[in-house]
Design a protein around this motif. Sequence first.
Motif, PDB file in Angstrom:
ATOM      1  N   THR A   4     -52.940   5.418  30.082  1.00  0.00           N
ATOM      2  CA  THR A   4     -52.052   4.385  30.555  1.00  0.00           C
ATOM      3  C   THR A   4     -51.221   3.754  29.648  1.00  0.00           C
ATOM      4  O   THR A   4     -51.524   3.662  28.544  1.00  0.00           O
ATOM      5  CB  THR A   4     -53.162   3.656  31.260  1.00  0.00           C
ATOM      6  N   VAL A   5     -49.992   3.296  30.031  1.00  0.00           N
ATOM      7  CA  VAL A   5     -49.163   2.610  29.412  1.00  0.00           C
ATOM      8  C   VAL A   5     -49.011   1.244  29.743  1.00  0.00           C
ATOM      9  O   VAL A   5     -48.316   0.914  31.085  1.00  0.00           O
ATOM     10  CB  VAL A   5     -47.674   3.213  29.171  1.00  0.00           C
ATOM     11  N   LEU A   7     -48.005  -1.160  34.721  1.00  0.00           N
ATOM     12  CA  LEU A   7     -48.825  -0.201  34.335  1.00  0.00           C
ATOM     13  C   LEU A   7     -47.941   1.414  34.582  1.00  0.00           C
ATOM     14  O   LEU A   7     -47.458   1.090  35.567  1.00  0.00           O
ATOM     15  CB  LEU A   7     -50.051   0.081  34.928  1.00  0.00           C
ATOM     16  N   ALA A   8     -48.319   2.289  33.808  1.00  0.00           N
ATOM     17  CA  ALA A   8     -47.685   3.575  34.235  1.00  0.00           C
ATOM     18  C   ALA A   8     -48.445   4.678  33.623  1.00  0.00           C
ATOM     19  O   ALA A   8     -48.926   4.201  32.496  1.00  0.00           O
ATOM     20  CB  ALA A   8     -46.177   3.873  33.709  1.00  0.00           C
ATOM     21  N   GLU A  67     -50.021   7.620  38.450  1.00  0.00           N
ATOM     22  CA  GLU A  67     -48.912   6.722  39.388  1.00  0.00           C
ATOM     23  C   GLU A  67     -47.873   6.598  38.518  1.00  0.00           C
ATOM     24  O   GLU A  67     -47.745   6.409  37.472  1.00  0.00           O
ATOM     25  CB  GLU A  67     -49.758   5.318  39.488  1.00  0.00           C
ATOM     26  N   SER A  68     -46.708   6.363  39.102  1.00  0.00           N
ATOM     27  CA  SER A  68     -45.455   6.162  38.372  1.00  0.00           C
ATOM     28  C   SER A  68     -45.175   4.790  37.980  1.00  0.00           C
ATOM     29  O   SER A  68     -44.623   4.569  36.659  1.00  0.00           O
ATOM     30  CB  SER A  68     -44.300   6.855  39.167  1.00  0.00           C
ATOM     31  N   LEU A  69     -45.713   3.972  38.552  1.00  0.00           N
ATOM     32  CA  LEU A  69     -45.454   2.459  38.458  1.00  0.00           C
ATOM     33  C   LEU A  69     -46.341   1.843  39.394  1.00  0.00           C
ATOM     34  O   LEU A  69     -46.369   1.761  40.335  1.00  0.00           O
ATOM     35  CB  LEU A  69     -44.004   1.965  38.554  1.00  0.00           C
ATOM     36  N   TYR A  70     -47.166   1.006  38.585  1.00  0.00           N
ATOM     37  CA  TYR A  70     -48.215   0.045  39.382  1.00  0.00           C
ATOM     38  C   TYR A  70     -48.676  -1.154  38.631  1.00  0.00           C
ATOM     39  O   TYR A  70     -48.322  -1.166  37.516  1.00  0.00           O
ATOM     40  CB  TYR A  70     -49.375   0.979  39.960  1.00  0.00           C
TER      41      TYR A  70
END
Length: 140
Positions: free
Chosen positions: A5-6, A104-105, A109-112
């Motif tokens: 996760t980033v 987060l990405a 998930e692409s973006l959450y």
Amino acid sequence: MGHTTVYLTALKVRPERIEDLERILDLRARGFSTLEDFAAALQEELPHLKDVFVPEGVGVFLNSVEPYLDEEGHLYLGTVENGGWREEALLLSHFVEPGEVIALADDHESLYGYRVVREGEVEALKGALVNEKGEVVWTE
């Protein structure tokens, strides 16, 4: 096998929690092999926050590649192995300003993310759109 996760943005730390966060990062540097051991050490080191240090949440610090706090009080977490969980956001809610968005990405998930409502409360967000300024428009 886990995921990566980033944490996409720096988080503004509440001034009264800067010292606590510095202690967490110092303790992390000592090296721990399990989340349970790290959580127990944090509970002992910061007893006034004992209830917030659960193994599922402390991975945000322990599994981060190189977390740091800048001079202006922003926390940078970057890449976290097996991170991005709600428990991490709940832990962070005790340190960052209400209203902060934990963006987060990861592989799933692409973006959450999560918006910090107050200590111990976050709301889940999904990235829905990007407006004309290139800013994410969040949806709940």
